[in-house]
Each structure stands twice: as C-alpha cells, then as structure tokens.
Design a protein around this motif. Sequence first.
Motif, PDB file in Angstrom:
ATOM      1  N   SER A  12       5.913   6.252  -2.559  1.00 38.38           N
ATOM      2  CA  SER A  12       5.129   7.218  -1.797  1.00 38.38           C
ATOM      3  C   SER A  12       4.726   6.652  -0.440  1.00 38.38           C
ATOM      4  O   SER A  12       4.709   7.374   0.565  1.00 38.38           O
ATOM      5  N   TRP A  13       4.417   5.367  -0.396  1.00 39.52           N
ATOM      6  CA  TRP A  13       3.994   4.764   0.870  1.00 39.52           C
ATOM      7  C   TRP A  13       5.137   4.705   1.867  1.00 39.52           C
ATOM      8  O   TRP A  13       4.920   4.787   3.080  1.00 39.52           O
ATOM      9  N   SER A  14       6.370   4.593   1.391  1.00 39.11           N
ATOM     10  CA  SER A  14       7.518   4.605   2.298  1.00 39.11           C
ATOM     11  C   SER A  14       7.772   5.999   2.858  1.00 39.11           C
ATOM     12  O   SER A  14       8.182   6.155   4.012  1.00 39.11           O
ATOM     13  N   ASP A  65       2.000  -1.919   7.748  1.00 37.02           N
ATOM     14  CA  ASP A  65       1.121  -1.012   7.015  1.00 37.02           C
ATOM     15  C   ASP A  65       1.489   0.419   7.378  1.00 37.02           C
ATOM     16  O   ASP A  65       1.763   0.719   8.548  1.00 37.02           O
ATOM     17  N   SER A  66       1.470   1.326   6.401  1.00 37.66           N
ATOM     18  CA  SER A  66       1.926   2.694   6.648  1.00 37.66           C
ATOM     19  C   SER A  66       1.088   3.400   7.701  1.00 37.66           C
ATOM     20  O   SER A  66       1.623   4.094   8.584  1.00 37.66           O
ATOM     21  N   MET A  67      -0.233   3.245   7.657  1.00 37.06           N
ATOM     22  CA  MET A  67      -1.073   3.880   8.658  1.00 37.06           C
ATOM     23  C   MET A  67      -0.825   3.265  10.036  1.00 37.06           C
ATOM     24  O   MET A  67      -0.729   3.984  11.039  1.00 37.06           O
ATOM     25  N   ALA A  68      -0.722   1.940  10.092  1.00 41.03           N
ATOM     26  CA  ALA A  68      -0.462   1.275  11.369  1.00 41.03           C
ATOM     27  C   ALA A  68       0.868   1.729  11.961  1.00 41.03           C
ATOM     28  O   ALA A  68       0.981   1.918  13.180  1.00 41.03           O
ATOM     29  N   ILE A  69       1.873   1.908  11.116  1.00 41.31           N
ATOM     30  CA  ILE A  69       3.168   2.402  11.593  1.00 41.31           C
ATOM     31  C   ILE A  69       3.013   3.788  12.200  1.00 41.31           C
ATOM     32  O   ILE A  69       3.516   4.078  13.295  1.00 41.31           O
ATOM     33  N   GLU A  99      -8.642   8.858   4.276  1.00 39.51           N
ATOM     34  CA  GLU A  99      -9.148   9.025   2.909  1.00 39.51           C
ATOM     35  C   GLU A  99      -8.022   8.884   1.898  1.00 39.51           C
ATOM     36  O   GLU A  99      -8.179   8.270   0.844  1.00 39.51           O
ATOM     37  N   MET A 100      -6.865   9.444   2.227  1.00 38.53           N
ATOM     38  CA  MET A 100      -5.719   9.279   1.330  1.00 38.53           C
ATOM     39  C   MET A 100      -5.248   7.833   1.315  1.00 38.53           C
ATOM     40  O   MET A 100      -4.900   7.291   0.264  1.00 38.53           O
ATOM     41  N   HIS A 101      -5.243   7.201   2.458  1.00 37.05           N
ATOM     42  CA  HIS A 101      -4.774   5.824   2.576  1.00 37.05           C
ATOM     43  C   HIS A 101      -5.609   4.877   1.718  1.00 37.05           C
ATOM     44  O   HIS A 101      -5.088   3.925   1.128  1.00 37.05           O
ATOM     45  N   ALA A 102      -6.914   5.156   1.626  1.00 38.62           N
ATOM     46  CA  ALA A 102      -7.819   4.236   0.933  1.00 38.62           C
ATOM     47  C   ALA A 102      -8.315   4.740  -0.409  1.00 38.62           C
ATOM     48  O   ALA A 102      -8.858   3.960  -1.193  1.00 38.62           O
ATOM     49  N   ALA A 161       1.821  14.219   6.571  1.00 33.25           N
ATOM     50  CA  ALA A 161       2.713  13.175   6.044  1.00 33.25           C
ATOM     51  C   ALA A 161       2.024  12.393   4.937  1.00 33.25           C
ATOM     52  O   ALA A 161       2.646  12.044   3.922  1.00 33.25           O
ATOM     53  N   PHE A 162       0.738  12.134   5.104  1.00 31.18           N
ATOM     54  CA  PHE A 162       0.021  11.360   4.102  1.00 31.18           C
ATOM     55  C   PHE A 162      -0.202  12.131   2.809  1.00 31.18           C
ATOM     56  O   PHE A 162      -0.279  11.526   1.734  1.00 31.18           O
TER      57      PHE A 162
END
Length: 213
Positions: A12-14, A65-69, A99-102, A161-162
Amino acid sequence: MELVIGDKNLSSWSLRPWLVLKRTGAPFTETLVRLNREDTPAQIQKHSPSGMIPALKVDGEVIWDSMAICVYLAETFPQVQMWPKDPIARALARSAACEMHAGFASLRGECPMDLSKRVKIDVSQATAANLRRLSALWGGMRARFGQGGPFLFGEWSIADAFYTPVATRIRTYGLVMSDYGDTGAAGAYVETLLEQPDFLEWERAALEDAKAA
C-alpha cells in the motif's frame, strides 16, 4: 527518476507515491523488491537507507518516505496542482493525508492490502472505530469541499493517493461504510478511487504479478 516499490498486490505504501508520480506525467522506472522473503531486508537496504520502501531515486539522492516523496513531487511539478488551491482546503488535505500516514493502525494491521483477495470479515472494535473515523472524515470533507469534483477536496490531490489503498481494503474485506456511520458520501468516494485509470493500471499489473510471484 526511479521508484523502488514492493509487490504491487501487497504494498500500500508503494501505491501512494506511484499514483502521485503518474499524475506528474514525468517518465520514471520501477524497481521491484519482493516482500516477505528471507532476503527482503537485504534487498531493500540496497536502495533505501531506512531499510524501508518505497524510495525515490533522483539526481543521485534517495527520498525514502512515501509522504516525503509526494511532497517532493508536488514541489517539483507545481503545474500539476497536487494540493487544493484554497489555503484552508490545502491545510486540511495535508492533515487528512498525514492522518493516514500516521494513523489507522488497527485497520492497516487487521486488513492488509491484498488486491487479489476477497473475503468478508468481522472487524475488531478498534478497526470499527477507524472505519467510523473514515466515514466522518470523508463525508465531512466531501460536504465542505467536494463541489468541484468527485474527490475528497473536489479535484484530485495527494490526499486521494493516500486513501486509495484504504479503498482497496474496504473492498477486499467486504466492509460496508454505511455500517460505520456513512450516509453515502464515503461509499461513493471509495468507488471513485477504485475507478481511477491510474489505479486500474496498477491493479492489472498487481494481479498479473501475483500470479507469477
């Protein structure tokens, strides 16, 4: 640019930065690392200093990191408009994505992404609470900002996307958002995310890859 990802059926993170990268229209290559194998940590370490993927390689640097990307891509391709234009909507879209990321740990743990799977489950109280939060979040943002399109803030943003992998989990495990407080907006939003051409491209590749893996 080179995006290092895990199995498309499972990671999912990819999927999240891949969707954002597709939106840029820029060319990129994919490097696949198989997950859940003895050599997976060693293979990931070749690409990512954190030992985690996804990772984006660009100009000799690694963003791991997905968010950083996604933030990097939004800043590099401002013409694509990855966040809402309105300052308040933009701040809330970033809040929703973060919120989804964490968060939503129970849902992620109990209902891992698996695009090839269909099963009906009864979820724990913690996961039910996560789903009620999603219904409230999605319904609230759609009511406030959804006039400009079918996405969380009207037009597509990184927040969508998240939440796309979350939509796949809801489908995979036979979850019905109306059981968790949805009055229609959240369920419709799930369907919107699962109908997007970029996601369907990812899903087709994921299902083919799952057969070969």
